[in-house]
Motif scaffolding. Structure first.
Motif, short mmCIF file in Angstrom:
data_model
loop_
_atom_site.label_atom_id
_atom_site.label_comp_id
_atom_site.label_asym_id
_atom_site.label_seq_id
_atom_site.Cartn_x
_atom_site.Cartn_y
_atom_site.Cartn_z
N PRO A 131 20.71 -26.66 -11.60
CA PRO A 131 21.15 -26.33 -12.64
C PRO A 131 20.55 -25.49 -13.72
N GLU A 132 21.40 -24.67 -14.29
CA GLU A 132 20.82 -23.37 -15.24
C GLU A 132 20.13 -22.44 -14.26
N THR A 133 20.74 -22.33 -13.23
CA THR A 133 20.25 -21.38 -12.45
C THR A 133 21.58 -20.36 -12.08
N TYR A 134 21.62 -19.09 -12.61
CA TYR A 134 22.76 -18.14 -12.62
C TYR A 134 22.42 -16.65 -11.63
N ALA A 135 23.45 -16.42 -11.11
CA ALA A 135 23.60 -14.84 -10.61
C ALA A 135 23.69 -13.93 -11.65
N VAL A 136 23.22 -12.91 -11.93
CA VAL A 136 23.02 -12.01 -12.63
C VAL A 136 24.16 -10.79 -11.95
N CYS A 137 25.43 -10.56 -12.33
CA CYS A 137 26.14 -9.84 -11.75
C CYS A 137 26.63 -8.66 -12.64
N LEU A 138 26.93 -7.63 -11.90
CA LEU A 138 27.63 -6.56 -12.56
C LEU A 138 28.96 -6.68 -13.02
N LYS A 139 29.45 -6.48 -14.35
CA LYS A 139 30.87 -6.82 -14.89
C LYS A 139 31.51 -6.10 -14.08
N GLU A 140 31.60 -4.83 -13.67
CA GLU A 140 32.60 -4.21 -12.89
C GLU A 140 33.18 -4.52 -11.73
N ASP A 141 32.21 -5.30 -11.00
CA ASP A 141 32.82 -5.96 -9.89
C ASP A 141 32.24 -7.51 -9.53
N ASN A 142 31.53 -8.28 -10.35
CA ASN A 142 31.03 -9.27 -10.24
C ASN A 142 30.08 -9.66 -9.08
N ARG A 143 29.35 -8.75 -8.66
CA ARG A 143 28.37 -8.68 -7.78
C ARG A 143 27.05 -8.99 -8.00
N PRO A 144 26.56 -10.05 -7.34
CA PRO A 144 24.94 -10.23 -7.99
C PRO A 144 24.02 -9.23 -7.58
N ILE A 145 23.27 -9.04 -8.52
CA ILE A 145 22.17 -8.12 -8.37
C ILE A 145 20.81 -8.76 -8.78
N GLY A 146 20.82 -10.16 -8.96
CA GLY A 146 19.57 -10.56 -9.51
C GLY A 146 19.81 -12.11 -9.68
N SER A 147 19.03 -12.81 -10.00
CA SER A 147 19.06 -14.40 -10.45
C SER A 147 18.20 -14.62 -11.61
N VAL A 148 18.46 -15.49 -12.37
CA VAL A 148 17.86 -16.04 -13.71
C VAL A 148 17.89 -17.46 -13.57
N GLY A 149 16.94 -18.28 -13.92
CA GLY A 149 16.94 -19.48 -14.30
C GLY A 149 16.32 -19.99 -15.51
N LEU A 150 17.12 -20.84 -16.36
CA LEU A 150 16.83 -21.47 -17.69
C LEU A 150 16.02 -22.62 -17.52
N ILE A 151 14.91 -22.47 -18.08
CA ILE A 151 14.17 -24.03 -17.71
C ILE A 151 13.65 -24.57 -19.26
#
Length: 83
Positions: A56-76
């Motif tokens: 839960p609360e773990t997200y792929a950080v994606c470029l808006k232009e192609d929705n491709r993940p370039i990183g990850s972030v978790g909110l704790i």
């Protein structure tokens, strides 16, 4: 849940993101700094998506232009943090 900025989308990880995750997770200068071992295959990355990044609360950080993940972030929440 999804968050959007002018350039980025934060969204839940999907199994179809395994190849994109592998592209940056195979770099030996990325994983160890982030606290995880270098990925050796797309299969490794898929396993991480299923078993770690699906939290839960773990997200792929994606470029808006192609929705491709370039990183990850978790909110704790502070009460759940180990620090």
């Amino acid at each position: 849940m999804e968050f959007r900025t002018e350039r980025l989308i934060l969204r839940p990880w999907e199994e179809g993101d395994a190849e994109s995750l592998y592209e940056y997770a195979k770099n030996p200068e990325v994983g160890p700094i982030a606290g995880w071992p270098v990925h050796t295959s797309v299969k490794d990355s898929l396993s991480i998506i299923r078993n770690v990044l699906s939290a839960p609360e773990t997200y792929a950080v994606c470029l808006k232009e192609d929705n491709r993940p370039i990183g990850s972030v978790g909110l704790i929440m502070p009460m759940q943090s180990h620090r």
